[in-house]
Design a protein around this motif. Structure first.
Motif, PDB file in Angstrom:
ATOM      1  N   PRO A 276       0.827  -1.208   0.000  1.00 48.23           N
ATOM      2  CA  PRO A 276       0.000   0.000   0.000  1.00 48.23           C
ATOM      3  C   PRO A 276       0.862   1.258   0.000  1.00 48.23           C
ATOM      4  O   PRO A 276       1.850   1.356   0.725  1.00 48.23           O
ATOM      5  N   LEU A 277       0.482   2.233  -0.832  1.00 53.08           N
ATOM      6  CA  LEU A 277       1.167   3.523  -0.875  1.00 53.08           C
ATOM      7  C   LEU A 277       0.414   4.586  -0.087  1.00 53.08           C
ATOM      8  O   LEU A 277       0.905   5.698   0.069  1.00 53.08           O
ATOM      9  N   GLY A 278      -0.761   4.262   0.381  1.00 49.48           N
ATOM     10  CA  GLY A 278      -1.593   5.194   1.130  1.00 49.48           C
ATOM     11  C   GLY A 278      -2.932   4.542   1.410  1.00 49.48           C
ATOM     12  O   GLY A 278      -3.175   3.394   1.047  1.00 49.48           O
ATOM     13  N   PRO A 279      -3.841   5.258   2.046  1.00 49.03           N
ATOM     14  CA  PRO A 279      -5.138   4.667   2.394  1.00 49.03           C
ATOM     15  C   PRO A 279      -5.997   4.321   1.189  1.00 49.03           C
ATOM     16  O   PRO A 279      -6.885   3.472   1.293  1.00 49.03           O
ATOM     17  N   THR A 280      -5.766   4.951   0.040  1.00 49.82           N
ATOM     18  CA  THR A 280      -6.600   4.692  -1.140  1.00 49.82           C
ATOM     19  C   THR A 280      -5.786   4.318  -2.370  1.00 49.82           C
ATOM     20  O   THR A 280      -6.299   4.359  -3.486  1.00 49.82           O
ATOM     21  N   LEU A 281      -4.524   3.951  -2.200  1.00 43.18           N
ATOM     22  CA  LEU A 281      -3.676   3.622  -3.348  1.00 43.18           C
ATOM     23  C   LEU A 281      -2.744   2.482  -2.987  1.00 43.18           C
ATOM     24  O   LEU A 281      -2.155   2.455  -1.905  1.00 43.18           O
ATOM     25  N   GLY A 282      -2.629   1.514  -3.893  1.00 40.42           N
ATOM     26  CA  GLY A 282      -1.728   0.396  -3.702  1.00 40.42           C
ATOM     27  C   GLY A 282      -0.884   0.162  -4.939  1.00 40.42           C
ATOM     28  O   GLY A 282      -1.196   0.633  -6.038  1.00 40.42           O
ATOM     29  N   MET A 283       0.203  -0.600  -4.757  1.00 38.91           N
ATOM     30  CA  MET A 283       1.129  -0.898  -5.846  1.00 38.91           C
ATOM     31  C   MET A 283       1.335  -2.399  -5.918  1.00 38.91           C
ATOM     32  O   MET A 283       1.411  -3.082  -4.887  1.00 38.91           O
ATOM     33  N   ARG A 284       1.421  -2.906  -7.138  1.00 32.67           N
ATOM     34  CA  ARG A 284       1.776  -4.297  -7.367  1.00 32.67           C
ATOM     35  C   ARG A 284       2.939  -4.367  -8.342  1.00 32.67           C
ATOM     36  O   ARG A 284       2.903  -3.741  -9.396  1.00 32.67           O
ATOM     37  N   LEU A 285       3.951  -5.144  -8.012  1.00 31.96           N
ATOM     38  CA  LEU A 285       5.049  -5.447  -8.915  1.00 31.96           C
ATOM     39  C   LEU A 285       4.926  -6.917  -9.303  1.00 31.96           C
ATOM     40  O   LEU A 285       4.784  -7.773  -8.428  1.00 31.96           O
ATOM     41  N   LYS A 286       5.009  -7.223 -10.613  1.00 29.97           N
ATOM     42  CA  LYS A 286       4.799  -8.590 -11.079  1.00 29.97           C
ATOM     43  C   LYS A 286       5.957  -9.032 -11.966  1.00 29.97           C
ATOM     44  O   LYS A 286       6.416  -8.280 -12.828  1.00 29.97           O
ATOM     45  N   LEU A 287       6.426 -10.260 -11.732  1.00 31.07           N
ATOM     46  CA  LEU A 287       7.474 -10.862 -12.544  1.00 31.07           C
ATOM     47  C   LEU A 287       7.029 -12.271 -12.940  1.00 31.07           C
ATOM     48  O   LEU A 287       6.453 -12.992 -12.129  1.00 31.07           O
ATOM     49  N   GLY A 288       7.313 -12.653 -14.179  1.00 30.75           N
ATOM     50  CA  GLY A 288       6.972 -13.984 -14.641  1.00 30.75           C
ATOM     51  C   GLY A 288       8.025 -14.516 -15.587  1.00 30.75           C
ATOM     52  O   GLY A 288       8.643 -13.765 -16.352  1.00 30.75           O
ATOM     53  N   ALA A 289       8.240 -15.828 -15.544  1.00 28.03           N
ATOM     54  CA  ALA A 289       9.185 -16.482 -16.441  1.00 28.03           C
ATOM     55  C   ALA A 289       8.666 -17.877 -16.741  1.00 28.03           C
ATOM     56  O   ALA A 289       8.183 -18.573 -15.842  1.00 28.03           O
ATOM     57  N   GLY A 290       8.765 -18.282 -17.993  1.00 26.15           N
ATOM     58  CA  GLY A 290       8.296 -19.614 -18.355  1.00 26.15           C
ATOM     59  C   GLY A 290       8.364 -19.803 -19.849  1.00 26.15           C
ATOM     60  O   GLY A 290       9.177 -19.181 -20.539  1.00 26.15           O
ATOM     61  N   GLY A 291       7.495 -20.673 -20.372  1.00 27.79           N
ATOM     62  CA  GLY A 291       7.511 -20.941 -21.793  1.00 27.79           C
ATOM     63  C   GLY A 291       6.456 -21.942 -22.190  1.00 27.79           C
ATOM     64  O   GLY A 291       5.553 -22.271 -21.408  1.00 27.79           O
ATOM     65  N   GLY A 292       6.579 -22.446 -23.409  1.00 33.77           N
ATOM     66  CA  GLY A 292       5.575 -23.326 -23.961  1.00 33.77           C
ATOM     67  C   GLY A 292       5.665 -24.740 -23.418  1.00 33.77           C
ATOM     68  O   GLY A 292       6.730 -25.364 -23.452  1.00 33.77           O
ATOM     69  N   LEU A 293       4.549 -25.258 -22.888  1.00 35.54           N
ATOM     70  CA  LEU A 293       4.465 -26.665 -22.516  1.00 35.54           C
ATOM     71  C   LEU A 293       4.148 -27.523 -23.734  1.00 35.54           C
ATOM     72  O   LEU A 293       4.543 -28.674 -23.810  1.00 35.54           O
ATOM     73  N   ASP A 294       3.415 -26.960 -24.665  1.00 28.67           N
ATOM     74  CA  ASP A 294       3.060 -27.628 -25.914  1.00 28.67           C
ATOM     75  C   ASP A 294       3.166 -26.583 -27.022  1.00 28.67           C
ATOM     76  O   ASP A 294       2.165 -26.054 -27.474  1.00 28.67           O
ATOM     77  N   PRO A 295       4.401 -26.262 -27.446  1.00 26.60           N
ATOM     78  CA  PRO A 295       4.593 -25.134 -28.359  1.00 26.60           C
ATOM     79  C   PRO A 295       3.885 -25.325 -29.692  1.00 26.60           C
ATOM     80  O   PRO A 295       4.046 -26.339 -30.351  1.00 26.60           O
ATOM     81  N   GLN A 296       3.089 -24.334 -30.059  1.00 25.77           N
ATOM     82  CA  GLN A 296       2.437 -24.276 -31.346  1.00 25.77           C
ATOM     83  C   GLN A 296       2.533 -22.829 -31.826  1.00 25.77           C
ATOM     84  O   GLN A 296       3.319 -22.046 -31.277  1.00 25.77           O
ATOM     85  N   PHE A 297       1.729 -22.471 -32.801  1.00 27.47           N
ATOM     86  CA  PHE A 297       1.751 -21.121 -33.355  1.00 27.47           C
ATOM     87  C   PHE A 297       1.575 -20.082 -32.247  1.00 27.47           C
ATOM     88  O   PHE A 297       0.572 -20.078 -31.539  1.00 27.47           O
ATOM     89  N   GLY A 298       2.581 -19.226 -32.058  1.00 22.93           N
ATOM     90  CA  GLY A 298       2.480 -18.156 -31.084  1.00 22.93           C
ATOM     91  C   GLY A 298       2.906 -18.516 -29.680  1.00 22.93           C
ATOM     92  O   GLY A 298       3.003 -17.635 -28.827  1.00 22.93           O
ATOM     93  N   THR A 299       3.134 -19.785 -29.395  1.00 25.81           N
ATOM     94  CA  THR A 299       3.576 -20.191 -28.056  1.00 25.81           C
ATOM     95  C   THR A 299       5.102 -20.240 -28.055  1.00 25.81           C
ATOM     96  O   THR A 299       5.692 -21.071 -28.744  1.00 25.81           O
TER      97      THR A 299
END
Length: 259
Positions: free
Chosen positions: A218-241
């Motif tokens: 939380p940055l204040g009583p009416t505002l919050g912040m989220r930081l997001k990180l992700g890493a991974g890949g295709g389990l069944d790679p096809q077009f666009g994966t």
């Protein structure tokens, strides 16, 4: 080509929706960057984009706008598409308009159900593999919930597309452990999402998984912040994966979206 459809601003997960809208009128903003390796090798060997999202929430409702722009699209073949900010500084890939409603449960209950509609407006150059120049939409049924040290979300729906591309069945899920305290909360988990084409294209499908970390503060009583990180890949790679993917994002959420 891009198969990562970021969740609306304020929805907590990278791709799934926490359905935790509540309170009076408020807003959220999100900025996400993503890199995908070999989403369509060798034609497209590397792809990076920046995504800017905004949403308004009221009680159990959300409306959202999402704009994605290419940072780089590079291929290994002679006729591969090539693009970057230096050559296309004003290009926005297929703007997305969204509407979400939670029709069962409250913002913190262990079981929440919701419905979503997303409309993608044709824009950009089809030569970059990021648009087919056709109007398309997604219609999703979502589930989410929170327990003292566990949080989850899932979805299923259809991707309706004009033209010869064919419609798809969409699916996905996420789960994670919540650690910390009200001042600093960390969610460690994973998201899996994918699509499978209907009809004659039933052999065309792709599944992708991301290990994800989310930091909430939380940055204040009416505002919050989220930081997001992700890493991974295709389990069944096809077009666009892609073979593998990296994602990083930041959200600023108003009182009706912060936790």
């Amino acid at each position: 080509l891009e198969r990562l459809d970021p969740a609306p601003a304020g929805a907590a997960w990278i791709a799934m929706d926490a359905l935790d809208m509540h309170g009076p009128l408020a807003g959220a903003g999100a900025f996400t960057v993503s890199y995908a390796h070999a989403p369509l090798a060798p034609t497209v060997a590397d792809e990076a984009f920046a995504d800017l999202g905004a949403s308004l929430t009221f009680d159990r409702f959300r409306v959202s706008l999402d704009l994605a722009s290419p940072l780089a699209v590079q291929g290994g073949a002679r006729d591969s598409p090539h693009g970057d900010l230096a050559h296309d500084p004003d290009v926005v890939w297929v703007p997305r308009l969204g509407f979400d409603v939670r029709f069962f449960g409250d913002a913190t209950s262990p079981l929440r159900l919701g419905w979503s509609a997303r409309v993608f407006v044709p824009n950009g150059d089809p030569a970059t593999y990021q648009t087919d120049g056709a109007l398309r939409g997604m219609f999703l049924l979502s589930i989410a919930g929170d327990l003292p040290h566990f949080t989850y979300a899932a979805r299923a729906g259809v991707h309706v597309r004009e033209g010869d591309a064919g419609d798809e069945f969409l699916f996905g899920g996420a789960a994670g452990a919540r650690l910390g305290n009200p001042a600093w909360s960390v969610v460690l988990g994973a998201e899996v999402f994918g699509a499978a084409a209907f009809g004659a294209f039933s052999a065309s499908h792709g599944v992708e998984a991301l290990l994800s970390t989310r930091l909430e503060h939380p940055l204040g009583p009416t505002l919050g912040m989220r930081l997001k990180l992700g890493a991974g890949g295709g389990l069944d790679p096809q077009f666009g994966t892609p073979e593998w993917r990296l994602v990083a994002g930041i959200e600023l959420v108003g009182s009706s979206a912060s936790r």
